[in-house]
Design an enzyme around this catalytic site. Structure first.
Site, PDB file in Angstrom:
ATOM      1  N   ASP A  41       1.140  -0.954  -0.335  1.00 56.14           N
ATOM      2  CA  ASP A  41       0.386  -0.117   0.120  1.00 56.14           C
ATOM      3  C   ASP A  41       0.794   1.428   0.095  1.00 56.14           C
ATOM      4  O   ASP A  41       1.941   1.471   0.267  1.00 56.14           O
ATOM      5  CB  ASP A  41      -0.953  -0.362   1.290  1.00 56.14           C
ATOM      6  CG  ASP A  41      -1.784   1.469   1.133  1.00 56.14           C
ATOM      7  OD1 ASP A  41      -2.248   1.062   0.520  1.00 56.14           O
ATOM      8  OD2 ASP A  41      -1.797   2.309   2.324  1.00 56.14           O
ATOM      9  N   SER A  42       0.613   2.208   0.138  1.00 60.12           N
ATOM     10  CA  SER A  42       1.189   3.330  -0.183  1.00 60.12           C
ATOM     11  C   SER A  42       1.855   4.492   1.528  1.00 60.12           C
ATOM     12  O   SER A  42       2.572   5.346   1.379  1.00 60.12           O
ATOM     13  CB  SER A  42       0.048   4.508  -0.983  1.00 60.12           C
ATOM     14  OG  SER A  42      -0.905   5.031   0.021  1.00 60.12           O
ATOM     15  N   TYR A  90      -0.732   8.348  -2.708  1.00 55.38           N
ATOM     16  CA  TYR A  90      -0.733   8.102  -3.808  1.00 55.38           C
ATOM     17  C   TYR A  90      -1.604   8.773  -5.117  1.00 55.38           C
ATOM     18  O   TYR A  90      -1.537   8.814  -6.306  1.00 55.38           O
ATOM     19  CB  TYR A  90      -0.711   6.662  -4.341  1.00 55.38           C
ATOM     20  CG  TYR A  90       0.747   5.161  -3.892  1.00 55.38           C
ATOM     21  CD1 TYR A  90       2.099   6.039  -3.684  1.00 55.38           C
ATOM     22  CD2 TYR A  90       0.697   5.154  -4.486  1.00 55.38           C
ATOM     23  CE1 TYR A  90       3.212   5.885  -3.331  1.00 55.38           C
ATOM     24  CE2 TYR A  90       2.041   3.515  -4.343  1.00 55.38           C
ATOM     25  CZ  TYR A  90       2.863   4.482  -3.949  1.00 55.38           C
ATOM     26  OH  TYR A  90       3.662   3.082  -3.861  1.00 55.38           O
ATOM     27  N   CYS A 123      -4.525  -1.198  -1.978  1.00 58.28           N
ATOM     28  CA  CYS A 123      -3.919   0.064  -2.408  1.00 58.28           C
ATOM     29  C   CYS A 123      -5.148   0.567  -3.767  1.00 58.28           C
ATOM     30  O   CYS A 123      -5.026   0.100  -4.753  1.00 58.28           O
ATOM     31  CB  CYS A 123      -2.920   0.810  -2.631  1.00 58.28           C
ATOM     32  SG  CYS A 123      -2.640   2.529  -3.623  1.00 58.28           S
ATOM     33  N   ASN A 124      -6.257   1.506  -3.393  1.00 56.18           N
ATOM     34  CA  ASN A 124      -7.215   1.467  -5.306  1.00 56.18           C
ATOM     35  C   ASN A 124      -6.907   2.674  -6.120  1.00 56.18           C
ATOM     36  O   ASN A 124      -6.698   2.227  -6.571  1.00 56.18           O
ATOM     37  CB  ASN A 124      -8.306   2.887  -3.566  1.00 56.18           C
ATOM     38  CG  ASN A 124      -8.930   1.207  -3.163  1.00 56.18           C
ATOM     39  OD1 ASN A 124     -10.064   0.645  -3.397  1.00 56.18           O
ATOM     40  ND2 ASN A 124      -9.376   1.279  -2.113  1.00 56.18           N
ATOM     41  N   THR A 125      -5.560   3.271  -5.490  1.00 52.68           N
ATOM     42  CA  THR A 125      -4.860   4.028  -6.739  1.00 52.68           C
ATOM     43  C   THR A 125      -4.275   3.728  -7.335  1.00 52.68           C
ATOM     44  O   THR A 125      -4.126   3.002  -8.790  1.00 52.68           O
ATOM     45  CB  THR A 125      -4.129   5.074  -5.485  1.00 52.68           C
ATOM     46  OG1 THR A 125      -5.225   6.379  -5.018  1.00 52.68           O
ATOM     47  CG2 THR A 125      -3.613   6.303  -7.050  1.00 52.68           C
ATOM     48  N   GLU A 145      -3.424   8.871   8.786  1.00 53.51           N
ATOM     49  CA  GLU A 145      -2.342   9.177   9.142  1.00 53.51           C
ATOM     50  C   GLU A 145      -1.858   9.356  10.696  1.00 53.51           C
ATOM     51  O   GLU A 145      -0.422   9.281  11.022  1.00 53.51           O
ATOM     52  CB  GLU A 145      -1.427   9.309   8.529  1.00 53.51           C
ATOM     53  CG  GLU A 145      -1.753   8.943   6.471  1.00 53.51           C
ATOM     54  CD  GLU A 145      -0.996   7.754   6.704  1.00 53.51           C
ATOM     55  OE1 GLU A 145       0.453   7.388   7.726  1.00 53.51           O
ATOM     56  OE2 GLU A 145      -0.075   7.059   5.362  1.00 53.51           O
ATOM     57  N   CYS A 195     -11.059   3.781  -0.480  1.00 55.21           N
ATOM     58  CA  CYS A 195      -9.574   3.524  -0.669  1.00 55.21           C
ATOM     59  C   CYS A 195      -9.625   3.292   1.234  1.00 55.21           C
ATOM     60  O   CYS A 195     -10.384   2.531   2.313  1.00 55.21           O
ATOM     61  CB  CYS A 195      -9.100   5.205   0.057  1.00 55.21           C
ATOM     62  SG  CYS A 195      -7.528   5.138   1.118  1.00 55.21           S
ATOM     63  N   HIS A 255      -7.532   3.049   3.741  1.00 49.05           N
ATOM     64  CA  HIS A 255      -7.420   4.040   4.637  1.00 49.05           C
ATOM     65  C   HIS A 255      -8.632   4.194   5.288  1.00 49.05           C
ATOM     66  O   HIS A 255      -9.049   4.367   6.553  1.00 49.05           O
ATOM     67  CB  HIS A 255      -7.093   5.156   4.663  1.00 49.05           C
ATOM     68  CG  HIS A 255      -5.934   5.715   4.381  1.00 49.05           C
ATOM     69  ND1 HIS A 255      -4.722   5.657   3.252  1.00 49.05           N
ATOM     70  CD2 HIS A 255      -4.352   5.941   5.421  1.00 49.05           C
ATOM     71  CE1 HIS A 255      -3.343   5.097   3.153  1.00 49.05           C
ATOM     72  NE2 HIS A 255      -2.485   5.655   4.497  1.00 49.05           N
TER      73      HIS A 255
END
Length: 271
Positions: free
Chosen positions: A11-12, A43, A74-76, A153, A185, A187
């Site tokens: 993941d990012s 990302y 990671c969705n992106t 975060e 996402c 997160h």
């Protein structure tokens, strides 16, 4: 393929730990090697070319650890890079978008589905494409929520600021009478309580992290690659920066059932 090899997850940043948590719950015998690109998060505001380049680098790193499958948590990265890196990988690769889209299509009652995610995920239109492919009569409304990632975060999971941001972001979707919202996402499941509070109980929230773990279990079962459970898993976590912050965050959300499990999560390495 050796069924006892680990599963790679990347993941990012820390958001992919929501996917790791679901994998641990559903496949407790599987070992996980995780990479969080904490030096280059987020990302969502980066180009497709940049995200693809990062994803290639991380995939090569995970493959060097002899993983039997890779989950792009990671969705992106799933939207921008999965098709490319899948063609280059000798092991099966699974993203988070398709499992979430399938569940949302089945869950909606009125066919009006909201998708919240990073700017990159929403701009890609991939959730909409999957949903329209599964349920052509659906109406999909995307909303980028870029502030959610830094709030997570920072650890502001149920802060008043987060509630205010949630109301600002979701007001547009709720005005469209959506009855289902995809947490697009990794997160965002950490903000599930705040998002549900904002949306109301009549709106179904879809967590692609959970659905991805289910899909991973089916995939490994179909391929005869489930770990035989001969020994306790020893998970490894790698980050590109901020190992101590990552370690604290991991302890706060991953299932630490005792001293032995706690020791596992101390194996965090900064590259």
């Amino acid at each position: 393929m050796d069924r006892n090899l680990p599963i790679g997850v990347f993941d990012s940043g820390v958001g992919g730990l929501t996917v790791v948590k679901e994998i641990m719950n559903q496949l407790p015998q599987e070992e996980i090697i995780y990479f969080g690109d904490t030096a280059r998060v987020p990302y969502g505001d980066k180009s497709k070319e940049t995200v693809t380049a990062y994803s290639r680098q991380i995939t090569r790193f995970l493959l060097s650890k002899q993983v039997k499958a890779v989950v792009v948590a990671c969705n992106t990265a799933s939207a921008y890079a999965l098709d490319t890196i899948r063609t280059e990988s000798p092991v099966p690769m699974l993203g988070v978008i398709e499992p979430g889209a399938k569940t949302a299509a089945a869950a909606t009652r009125n066919g009006r589905i909201g998708v919240i995610g990073t700017e990159g995920t929403i701009r890609s239109g991939l959730y909409e494409a999957y949903l329209r492919g599964i349920r052509p009569d659906s109406q999909v409304f995307g909303k980028a929520c870029p502030l959610f990632v830094p709030l997570v975060e920072e650890g502001w999971i149920e802060d008043d600021v987060t509630r205010q941001v949630s109301r600002r972001y979701l007001s547009e979707l709720l005005a469209q009478n959506v009855d289902t919202i995809v947490l697009g996402c990794t997160h965002y499941p950490l903000l599930r309580n705040v998002i549900q509070e904002t949306a109301g109980e009549a709106v179904t929230l879809v967590n692609p992290a959970y659905e991805t773990a289910c899909e991973l279990r089916r995939m490994l079962t179909d391929r005869g690659c489930l770990n035989d459970g001969g020994k306790a898993p020893a998970h490894m976590f790698y980050v590109s920066d901020g190992a101590e912050k990552f370690r604290k965050f991991a302890h706060s959300i991953l299932p630490c059932g005792g001293a032995e499990a706690g020791e596992v999560f101390l194996k965090v390495f900064s590259l």
